[in-house]
Design a protein around this motif. Structure first.
Motif, PDB file in Angstrom:
ATOM      1  N   ARG A 233     -18.369 -78.781 -51.842  1.00 37.72           N
ATOM      2  CA  ARG A 233     -17.939 -77.928 -52.253  1.00 37.72           C
ATOM      3  C   ARG A 233     -18.564 -76.551 -51.466  1.00 37.72           C
ATOM      4  NH1 ARG A 233     -22.437 -76.225 -57.487  1.00 37.72           N
ATOM      5  NH2 ARG A 233     -21.234 -74.500 -57.254  1.00 37.72           N
ATOM      6  N   PHE A 234     -19.703 -76.651 -50.463  1.00 39.47           N
ATOM      7  CA  PHE A 234     -19.636 -76.085 -49.433  1.00 39.47           C
ATOM      8  C   PHE A 234     -19.203 -76.974 -47.973  1.00 39.47           C
ATOM      9  CE2 PHE A 234     -22.699 -74.843 -53.205  1.00 39.47           C
ATOM     10  CZ  PHE A 234     -22.366 -73.486 -53.368  1.00 39.47           C
ATOM     11  N   ASN A 235     -18.826 -77.716 -47.763  1.00 43.59           N
ATOM     12  CA  ASN A 235     -19.130 -78.238 -46.626  1.00 43.59           C
ATOM     13  C   ASN A 235     -19.734 -78.234 -46.143  1.00 43.59           C
ATOM     14  OD1 ASN A 235     -15.991 -78.839 -47.056  1.00 43.59           O
ATOM     15  ND2 ASN A 235     -15.294 -77.358 -47.411  1.00 43.59           N
ATOM     16  N   GLU A 236     -19.580 -77.818 -44.333  1.00 40.05           N
ATOM     17  CA  GLU A 236     -20.306 -77.633 -43.299  1.00 40.05           C
ATOM     18  C   GLU A 236     -21.437 -76.148 -43.535  1.00 40.05           C
ATOM     19  OE1 GLU A 236     -17.250 -75.646 -42.389  1.00 40.05           O
ATOM     20  OE2 GLU A 236     -16.963 -77.455 -42.553  1.00 40.05           O
ATOM     21  N   LYS A 237     -20.892 -75.765 -44.545  1.00 36.08           N
ATOM     22  CA  LYS A 237     -21.941 -74.258 -44.822  1.00 36.08           C
ATOM     23  C   LYS A 237     -22.981 -74.490 -45.470  1.00 36.08           C
ATOM     24  CE  LYS A 237     -18.288 -72.976 -46.505  1.00 36.08           C
ATOM     25  NZ  LYS A 237     -16.610 -72.661 -47.493  1.00 36.08           N
ATOM     26  N   LEU A 238     -23.493 -75.747 -45.769  1.00 38.22           N
ATOM     27  CA  LEU A 238     -24.694 -76.218 -46.054  1.00 38.22           C
ATOM     28  C   LEU A 238     -24.953 -77.099 -45.659  1.00 38.22           C
ATOM     29  CD1 LEU A 238     -26.808 -76.293 -48.431  1.00 38.22           C
ATOM     30  CD2 LEU A 238     -26.100 -77.338 -50.185  1.00 38.22           C
ATOM     31  N   THR A 239     -26.863 -76.739 -44.666  1.00 39.23           N
ATOM     32  CA  THR A 239     -26.917 -78.321 -44.025  1.00 39.23           C
ATOM     33  C   THR A 239     -28.407 -78.186 -44.304  1.00 39.23           C
ATOM     34  OG1 THR A 239     -28.372 -76.962 -42.471  1.00 39.23           O
ATOM     35  CG2 THR A 239     -25.751 -77.880 -42.213  1.00 39.23           C
ATOM     36  N   CYS A 240     -28.719 -79.949 -44.693  1.00 35.64           N
ATOM     37  CA  CYS A 240     -30.465 -80.253 -45.455  1.00 35.64           C
ATOM     38  C   CYS A 240     -30.613 -81.421 -44.021  1.00 35.64           C
ATOM     39  CB  CYS A 240     -29.731 -80.058 -46.677  1.00 35.64           C
ATOM     40  SG  CYS A 240     -31.690 -80.802 -47.290  1.00 35.64           S
ATOM     41  N   SER A 241     -32.249 -80.791 -43.324  1.00 32.84           N
ATOM     42  CA  SER A 241     -32.714 -81.771 -42.480  1.00 32.84           C
ATOM     43  C   SER A 241     -33.699 -82.538 -43.275  1.00 32.84           C
ATOM     44  CB  SER A 241     -33.449 -81.116 -41.577  1.00 32.84           C
ATOM     45  OG  SER A 241     -34.269 -80.147 -41.761  1.00 32.84           O
ATOM     46  N   ILE A 242     -33.377 -83.887 -44.014  1.00 32.63           N
ATOM     47  CA  ILE A 242     -35.045 -84.996 -44.618  1.00 32.63           C
ATOM     48  C   ILE A 242     -35.618 -86.018 -43.596  1.00 32.63           C
ATOM     49  CG2 ILE A 242     -35.648 -86.050 -46.347  1.00 32.63           C
ATOM     50  CD1 ILE A 242     -32.837 -85.223 -47.447  1.00 32.63           C
ATOM     51  N   SER A 243     -37.004 -85.035 -44.085  1.00 34.26           N
ATOM     52  CA  SER A 243     -38.109 -86.171 -43.061  1.00 34.26           C
ATOM     53  C   SER A 243     -39.818 -86.084 -43.793  1.00 34.26           C
ATOM     54  CB  SER A 243     -38.485 -84.584 -41.381  1.00 34.26           C
ATOM     55  OG  SER A 243     -39.409 -86.412 -40.784  1.00 34.26           O
ATOM     56  N   VAL A 244     -39.624 -87.588 -44.144  1.00 34.67           N
ATOM     57  CA  VAL A 244     -40.493 -87.581 -44.915  1.00 34.67           C
ATOM     58  C   VAL A 244     -40.949 -89.027 -44.986  1.00 34.67           C
ATOM     59  CG1 VAL A 244     -40.085 -86.356 -47.168  1.00 34.67           C
ATOM     60  CG2 VAL A 244     -39.220 -88.604 -46.960  1.00 34.67           C
ATOM     61  N   ASN A 245     -40.770 -89.786 -43.251  1.00 35.48           N
ATOM     62  CA  ASN A 245     -40.763 -90.883 -43.027  1.00 35.48           C
ATOM     63  C   ASN A 245     -42.692 -91.157 -43.270  1.00 35.48           C
ATOM     64  OD1 ASN A 245     -38.560 -91.141 -42.156  1.00 35.48           O
ATOM     65  ND2 ASN A 245     -38.980 -90.714 -39.975  1.00 35.48           N
ATOM     66  N   GLY A 246     -43.451 -92.591 -43.825  1.00 28.66           N
ATOM     67  CA  GLY A 246     -43.921 -92.985 -44.090  1.00 28.66           C
ATOM     68  C   GLY A 246     -44.690 -92.573 -45.362  1.00 28.66           C
ATOM     69  N   HIS A 247     -44.240 -91.887 -46.116  1.00 26.03           N
ATOM     70  CA  HIS A 247     -44.429 -90.758 -47.501  1.00 26.03           C
ATOM     71  C   HIS A 247     -43.809 -91.491 -48.852  1.00 26.03           C
ATOM     72  CE1 HIS A 247     -46.244 -88.144 -43.606  1.00 26.03           C
ATOM     73  NE2 HIS A 247     -47.403 -88.089 -44.000  1.00 26.03           N
ATOM     74  N   GLY A 248     -43.065 -91.576 -48.857  1.00 25.15           N
ATOM     75  CA  GLY A 248     -42.295 -92.191 -49.550  1.00 25.15           C
ATOM     76  C   GLY A 248     -43.651 -92.911 -50.851  1.00 25.15           C
ATOM     77  N   ASP A 249     -44.546 -93.360 -50.782  1.00 25.04           N
ATOM     78  CA  ASP A 249     -45.547 -93.635 -51.624  1.00 25.04           C
ATOM     79  C   ASP A 249     -45.809 -93.317 -52.111  1.00 25.04           C
ATOM     80  OD1 ASP A 249     -44.138 -96.214 -52.279  1.00 25.04           O
ATOM     81  OD2 ASP A 249     -45.123 -97.297 -50.267  1.00 25.04           O
ATOM     82  N   TYR A 250     -46.058 -91.422 -52.091  1.00 29.77           N
ATOM     83  CA  TYR A 250     -46.625 -90.328 -52.717  1.00 29.77           C
ATOM     84  C   TYR A 250     -46.059 -90.019 -53.942  1.00 29.77           C
ATOM     85  CZ  TYR A 250     -49.284 -89.866 -47.922  1.00 29.77           C
ATOM     86  OH  TYR A 250     -50.201 -90.325 -47.817  1.00 29.77           O
ATOM     87  N   ARG A 251     -46.420 -88.926 -54.557  1.00 23.63           N
ATOM     88  CA  ARG A 251     -45.585 -88.702 -56.437  1.00 23.63           C
ATOM     89  C   ARG A 251     -45.234 -86.978 -55.590  1.00 23.63           C
ATOM     90  NH1 ARG A 251     -44.917 -93.359 -59.205  1.00 23.63           N
ATOM     91  NH2 ARG A 251     -46.317 -95.058 -58.550  1.00 23.63           N
ATOM     92  N   VAL A 252     -44.724 -86.651 -56.623  1.00 22.00           N
ATOM     93  CA  VAL A 252     -43.987 -85.706 -57.526  1.00 22.00           C
ATOM     94  C   VAL A 252     -43.519 -85.538 -58.469  1.00 22.00           C
ATOM     95  CG1 VAL A 252     -43.293 -84.504 -54.926  1.00 22.00           C
ATOM     96  CG2 VAL A 252     -41.875 -85.585 -56.334  1.00 22.00           C
ATOM     97  N   PRO A 253     -43.956 -84.891 -59.420  1.00 20.41           N
ATOM     98  CA  PRO A 253     -43.194 -84.382 -60.403  1.00 20.41           C
ATOM     99  C   PRO A 253     -41.611 -84.192 -60.391  1.00 20.41           C
ATOM    100  CG  PRO A 253     -44.312 -82.351 -60.263  1.00 20.41           C
ATOM    101  CD  PRO A 253     -44.636 -82.634 -58.788  1.00 20.41           C
ATOM    102  N   SER A 254     -40.653 -85.129 -61.656  1.00 20.61           N
ATOM    103  CA  SER A 254     -39.447 -85.191 -60.868  1.00 20.61           C
ATOM    104  C   SER A 254     -39.048 -84.090 -61.596  1.00 20.61           C
ATOM    105  CB  SER A 254     -38.937 -86.455 -62.386  1.00 20.61           C
ATOM    106  OG  SER A 254     -39.241 -85.429 -63.533  1.00 20.61           O
ATOM    107  N   ALA A 255     -37.999 -84.478 -60.640  1.00 16.36           N
ATOM    108  CA  ALA A 255     -36.543 -83.025 -60.770  1.00 16.36           C
ATOM    109  C   ALA A 255     -37.049 -81.679 -59.212  1.00 16.36           C
ATOM    110  CB  ALA A 255     -36.232 -82.256 -61.878  1.00 16.36           C
ATOM    111  N   THR A 256     -38.741 -81.979 -58.440  1.00 16.56           N
ATOM    112  CA  THR A 256     -38.784 -80.795 -58.083  1.00 16.56           C
ATOM    113  C   THR A 256     -37.896 -80.717 -56.958  1.00 16.56           C
ATOM    114  OG1 THR A 256     -41.433 -81.437 -58.924  1.00 16.56           O
ATOM    115  CG2 THR A 256     -40.814 -80.046 -56.499  1.00 16.56           C
TER     116      THR A 256
END
Length: 343
Positions: A233-256
């Motif tokens: 919908r927004f093309n390059e007007k929306l960017t998102c960087s994600i960095s959670v290396n090594g913490h994938g087995d931690y948990r959060v409430p779903s859909a947070t």
């Protein structure tokens, strides 16, 4: 119903005090022919005063200690302090009463071996009284914890239901079907990828609808698919960087993450001149941070903060660690605890 009330303390003291003089005769082997009703009453009154004083002092002590050394948090320290203070309180109450009894009513010199005996005997009762008083405090706290847990459980269930309703809302579907409809003619291959991502999102929603906590790596995969839909919908007007290396087995409430990303998109302008930049990363091995540049929509209605409240309510059920929300002229930041599960 509490059992440590003044009425019950008086009743128990009376029950214990009344046979005390007879008991004294038995353990010392006195001749019961020497026992008089008057001396029995004097001694029983003295024991009653000692017991009621011990009850009141232990009740006061327990309330004070609960403020500085609560049982829930410092059991060993509280136990030793209770024993130490009981050892100090008991002779401070018993000795003056018995000295008064000896010197004024019985007109006798204080018999110090007998005084030691009285204090040791009273100490056993004093420890029992301390246990009685603290049991009342512990049971009261236990009932309070059960009630709080029940309230948090209901709040968590309501919050999860709200999330599920938001995820399958007709508005969400309508927007995505509109985009999909346009893509089918413009770019059939991209339309197929869009449909696959949308399908994966709903499969995840259905699979996780009964889960209270989900793996962070699964939530990240979910949000990547959700971001894929948004970028169409927004093309390059929306960017998102994600960095959670090594913490994938931690948990959060779903859909947070979906709630936080959705909030950023909902309340901020997204245009070629003002792109929206979102970053998701783990900080200090303790928190998941979602940060976006702040550029409120001019026509945006005032936020009700329902989504943020939903997250905070659900976290209260799992941890005492708070959800931090920070806002300045440039950025909006939410930091949520990541939960480490032990096997």
């Amino acid at each position: 119903m509490r059992f440590n009330t003044l009425k019950k303390r008086i009743f128990i003291s009376l029950i214990l005090a009344m046979p005390s003089y007879t008991f004294l005769y038995l353990i010392r082997g006195y001749d019961f022919a020497d026992m008089t009703l008057y001396s029995h009453l004097e001694y029983s009154v003295a024991v009653f005063l000692i017991l009621i004083a011990l009850f009141e002092m232990h009740t006061f002590k327990s309330k004070w200690l609960e403020g500085v050394l609560p049982w829930k948090q410092k059991v060993p320290q509280r136990l030793w302090v209770e024993i130490g203070l009981t050892a100090m309180i008991t002779p401070a109450i018993v000795t003056p009463v018995m000295v008064l009894l000896y010197q004024t009513l019985w007109d006798m010199s204080v018999w110090f071996p007998g005084m030691i005996e009285y204090n040791l005997f009273a100490l056993s009762f004093s420890l029992s009284i301390a246990a009685f008083v603290n049991a009342d405090v512990i049971i009261k706290d236990w009932k309070k914890s059960l009630l709080e847990n029940e309230i948090l459980e209901k709040e968590n269930a309501k919050a999860r239901l709200s999330v599920l309703q938001a995820q399958i809302s007709p508005h969400f579907l309508f927007n995505n079907f509109n985009v999909l409809n346009a893509l089918i003619d413009e770019d059939p291959k991209l339309a197929q990828r869009y449909l696959d991502a949308l399908s994966d999102i709903y499969r995840y929603v259905l699979n996780q609808k009964n889960e209270e906590l989900v793996l962070l790596k699964d939530e990240i995969e979910f949000i990547k698919k959700y971001l894929f839909l948004l970028r169409i919908r927004f093309n390059e007007k929306l960017t998102c960087s994600i960095s959670v290396n090594g913490h994938g087995d931690y948990r959060v409430p779903s859909a947070t993450l979906q709630i936080l990303v959705e909030n950023a998109v909902k309340h901020n302008e997204i245009s070629s001149r003002h792109p929206l930049n979102i970053s998701i990363k783990v900080i200090d091995d303790e928190q998941l941070e979602v940060r976006n540049n702040l550029q409120p929509k001019k026509s945006s209605i005032k936020s009700t903060e329902v989504g943020l409240k939903n997250i905070s309510d659900r976290y209260k059920y799992f941890t005492d660690k708070p959800v931090h929300i920070k806002k300045n002229e440039l950025e909006f930041v939410v930091q949520i605890p990541i939960i480490k599960m032990t096997a």
